[in-house]
Design an enzyme around this catalytic site. Structure first.
Site, PDB file in Angstrom:
ATOM      1  N   THR A 189     -11.055  14.424  18.917  1.00 27.07           N
ATOM      2  CA  THR A 189     -10.797  15.829  18.559  1.00 27.07           C
ATOM      3  C   THR A 189     -10.531  15.929  17.067  1.00 27.07           C
ATOM      4  O   THR A 189      -9.744  15.163  16.512  1.00 27.07           O
ATOM      5  CB  THR A 189      -9.590  16.365  19.366  1.00 27.07           C
ATOM      6  OG1 THR A 189      -9.912  16.249  20.750  1.00 27.07           O
ATOM      7  CG2 THR A 189      -9.287  17.811  19.017  1.00 27.07           C
ATOM      8  N   SER A 209     -10.419  10.093   0.255  1.00 27.41           N
ATOM      9  CA  SER A 209      -9.195  10.164   1.067  1.00 27.41           C
ATOM     10  C   SER A 209      -8.329  11.331   0.614  1.00 27.41           C
ATOM     11  O   SER A 209      -8.136  11.540  -0.593  1.00 27.41           O
ATOM     12  CB  SER A 209      -8.431   8.852   0.898  1.00 27.41           C
ATOM     13  OG  SER A 209      -7.158   8.951   1.494  1.00 27.41           O
ATOM     14  N   HIS A 254      -4.984  11.955   0.896  1.00 29.44           N
ATOM     15  CA  HIS A 254      -3.635  11.789   0.337  1.00 29.44           C
ATOM     16  C   HIS A 254      -3.603  11.257  -1.089  1.00 29.44           C
ATOM     17  O   HIS A 254      -2.544  11.185  -1.704  1.00 29.44           O
ATOM     18  CB  HIS A 254      -2.756  10.931   1.275  1.00 29.44           C
ATOM     19  CG  HIS A 254      -3.062   9.474   1.289  1.00 29.44           C
ATOM     20  ND1 HIS A 254      -2.273   8.566   0.623  1.00 29.44           N
ATOM     21  CD2 HIS A 254      -4.031   8.749   1.887  1.00 29.44           C
ATOM     22  CE1 HIS A 254      -2.757   7.342   0.827  1.00 29.44           C
ATOM     23  NE2 HIS A 254      -3.822   7.434   1.597  1.00 29.44           N
ATOM     24  N   GLY A 300      -9.482   7.082   3.851  1.00 26.90           N
ATOM     25  CA  GLY A 300     -10.378   6.208   3.113  1.00 26.90           C
ATOM     26  C   GLY A 300     -10.749   4.958   3.888  1.00 26.90           C
ATOM     27  O   GLY A 300     -11.900   4.505   3.848  1.00 26.90           O
ATOM     28  N   THR A 301      -9.784   4.391   4.583  1.00 30.17           N
ATOM     29  CA  THR A 301     -10.045   3.150   5.311  1.00 30.17           C
ATOM     30  C   THR A 301     -11.147   3.344   6.347  1.00 30.17           C
ATOM     31  O   THR A 301     -12.097   2.546   6.417  1.00 30.17           O
ATOM     32  CB  THR A 301      -8.747   2.664   6.011  1.00 30.17           C
ATOM     33  OG1 THR A 301      -7.755   2.460   5.005  1.00 30.17           O
ATOM     34  CG2 THR A 301      -8.972   1.387   6.797  1.00 30.17           C
ATOM     35  N   GLN A 349     -10.187   6.448  -5.369  1.00 31.41           N
ATOM     36  CA  GLN A 349      -9.341   6.600  -6.562  1.00 31.41           C
ATOM     37  C   GLN A 349      -9.988   7.496  -7.615  1.00 31.41           C
ATOM     38  O   GLN A 349      -9.287   8.073  -8.429  1.00 31.41           O
ATOM     39  CB  GLN A 349      -9.046   5.227  -7.188  1.00 31.41           C
ATOM     40  CG  GLN A 349      -8.152   4.346  -6.331  1.00 31.41           C
ATOM     41  CD  GLN A 349      -6.700   4.843  -6.241  1.00 31.41           C
ATOM     42  OE1 GLN A 349      -6.216   5.578  -7.105  1.00 31.41           O
ATOM     43  NE2 GLN A 349      -6.002   4.434  -5.201  1.00 31.41           N
ATOM     44  N   CYS A 366       3.455  -8.766  -0.475  1.00 32.42           N
ATOM     45  CA  CYS A 366       4.713  -9.493  -0.278  1.00 32.42           C
ATOM     46  C   CYS A 366       4.909  -9.676   1.212  1.00 32.42           C
ATOM     47  O   CYS A 366       5.018  -8.711   1.940  1.00 32.42           O
ATOM     48  CB  CYS A 366       5.893  -8.703  -0.799  1.00 32.42           C
ATOM     49  SG  CYS A 366       5.711  -8.180  -2.480  1.00 32.42           S
TER      50      CYS A 366
HETATM   51  N1  PLP Z   1     -10.007   2.594  -1.043  1.00 31.38           N
HETATM   52  C1  PLP Z   1      -9.244   2.605  -2.146  1.00 31.38           C
HETATM   53  C2  PLP Z   1      -9.875   2.311  -3.482  1.00 31.38           C
HETATM   54  C3  PLP Z   1      -7.876   2.897  -2.052  1.00 31.38           C
HETATM   55  O1  PLP Z   1      -7.127   2.902  -3.147  1.00 31.38           O
HETATM   56  C4  PLP Z   1      -7.332   3.165  -0.773  1.00 31.38           C
HETATM   57  C5  PLP Z   1      -5.887   3.410  -0.614  1.00 31.38           C
HETATM   58  O2  PLP Z   1      -5.064   2.829  -1.298  1.00 31.38           O
HETATM   59  C6  PLP Z   1      -8.187   3.162   0.349  1.00 31.38           C
HETATM   60  C7  PLP Z   1      -9.514   2.864   0.164  1.00 31.38           C
HETATM   61  C8  PLP Z   1      -7.669   3.452   1.726  1.00 31.38           C
HETATM   62  O3  PLP Z   1      -7.481   4.842   1.895  1.00 31.38           O
HETATM   63  P1  PLP Z   1      -6.515   5.410   3.038  1.00 31.38           P
HETATM   64  O4  PLP Z   1      -5.113   5.110   2.617  1.00 31.38           O
HETATM   65  O5  PLP Z   1      -6.806   6.890   3.061  1.00 31.38           O
HETATM   66  O6  PLP Z   1      -6.899   4.762   4.308  1.00 31.38           O
END
Ligand code: PLP
Length: 379
Positions: free
Chosen positions: A237, A199, A201, A71-72, A179, A325
């Site tokens: 890759t 994402s 996971h 996702g990032t 989400q 934290c």
């Molecule tokens: N965007 C949202 C709304 C998320 O909840 C998360 C992960 O917590 C991410 C992006 C980031 O995804 P990833 O952990 O696959 O990089």
């Protein structure tokens, strides 16, 4: 004592089917998809097929799917890739104060590069307002990024209304659906989004894999340079094993969406009912009726989040907060600060509970009983 995992919004375990696929395909399809020999061709075929299935799951075409590391990266690519590609058309970006840091920090990075970013406010119900977006839109706005469902409160955002507002505006519309993807059936054409992040996971798939949907007309500059994979948009890759796991997770997300939503929703309801039956004082952060089934965020007056999470963990309940934290200091959650303001105590006494495949109804009630005992001791 049985450990109870109520943190599926942070990450989910791979389903048995995903694990099997990953192990099987890691052996059978280990070739490099760019190689021209039979091993490479087999891996290419797997990747092409995975791309088709994933595209079909959101009613896109396979040319519109870019595999990413999660996702990032998808969020970074959506913001930075489009901003760089369109910098000569405009320098204004709109997002919201409650986005995941993958979007917020990408936006801040762009601000340092000379882009102008508007962060839309969030209301106490956990939602942003399309009217605020309308007021913020400018002729030089090039991209608007609003998440589908918030990762801390689970509140679903007014995506259809935003898309309608942007229909006659040249700005791209990106939604971070990380989400929401498991809970909500998505048709990118009907939704009217140009870019969408997912994402693996978070949907019982593997970590380190995800995808960005980028509509065919979207101009994107790559963030990674090298072998020009993914039609020159994302070098490196390809993660074929991850893609195989992801496609299994995506298929199951579609097939089991209804059943999972009902199950997770019933766990959440049973959990809340048990807390009420135990006479625990709490309030829900955000509009409960507009949350995804798996997630709820609760404030426990008279407590502190750090103390709560530590005690929950000791009692075998894994939950989370959006606070960061670092070395003993506790920064309040930026999402709750956006909803309530910095001084509100709810920003420091709230916990997110998120349900998923590891849970049962009985477990959810048992978790509530353990939590009730702790709260009664603390307040
Ligand atoms: N965007 C949202 C709304 C998320 O909840 C998360 C992960 O917590 C991410 C992006 C980031 O995804 P990833 O952990 O696959 O990089």
């Amino acid at each position: 004592m049985e450990a109870i995992y109520l943190d599926h919004a942070a990450t989910t375990p791979m389903s048995e089917e995903v694990k099997e696929t990953v192990c099987r395909e890691a052996d059978a399809y280990f070739g490099n998809p760019s190689s021209i020999h039979s091993f490479g061709r087999r891996a290419r075929k797997l990747l092409d097929e995975a791309r088709k299935v994933i595209a079909a799951s959101i009613h896109a075409s396979d040319r519109e799917i870019i595999f990413t590391s999660g996702g990032t990266e998808a969020d970074n690519m959506a913001l930075i890739g489009t901003a760089l590609a369109r910098r000569h058309e405009g320098r204004h970006i709109i997002t919201t104060a409650q986005e995941h840091h993958a979007v917020l920090h990408a936006a801040e990075h762009l601000e340092k590069q000379g882009f102008d970013v508007t962060y839309l406010p969030v209301y106490e119900n956990g939602k942003i307002s399309p009217a605020d977006l309308n007021a913020a839109l400018r002729p030089d706005t090039i991209v608007v990024s609003v998440m589908f469902a918030n990762n801390e409160t689970g509140v679903i955002q007014p995506i259809a209304e935003i898309a309608a507002l942007l229909r006659d505006h040249p700005a791209y519309f990106h939604t971070d659906a990380v989400q929401a993807f498991g809970s909500i059936d998505m048709d990118v054409r009907q939704l009217g989004v140009d870019l969408l992040s997912v994402s693996g996971h978070k949907i019982n798939g593997p970590k380190g894999i995800g995808f960005l949907y980028a509509a065919q007309h979207v101009k994107l500059e790559p963030l990674l340079f090298g072998g020009e994979q993914e039609r020159k948009r994302r070098s490196g890759t390809e993660n074929t094993t991850g893609a195989a796991g992801l496609v299994t997770a995506v298929k199951h997300a579609a097939e089991k969406r209804q059943a999972r939503a009902e199950a997770y929703g019933s766990y959440k309801e049973a959990f809340l009912n048990e807390l009420k039956a135990e006479n625990v004082a709490f309030s829900v952060n955000g509009l409960l009726e507009e949350t995804i089934p798996s997630t709820v965020n609760l404030s426990f007056p008279g407590t502190h989040v750090e103390q709560l999470l530590m005690n929950f963990d000791l009692a075998g309940v894994a939950a989370a907060s959006g606070s960061a934290c670092t070395a003993g200091s506790h920064e309040p959650s930026h999402v709750l600060v956006a909803m309530y303001g910095k001084e509100d105590t709810r920003t420091m006494n709230s916990v997110r509970f998120s349900f998923g495949i590891l849970n049962t109804l009985e477990q959810s009630q048992e978790a509530a009983r353990r939590i009730a005992k702790i709260i009664k001791r603390l307040v």
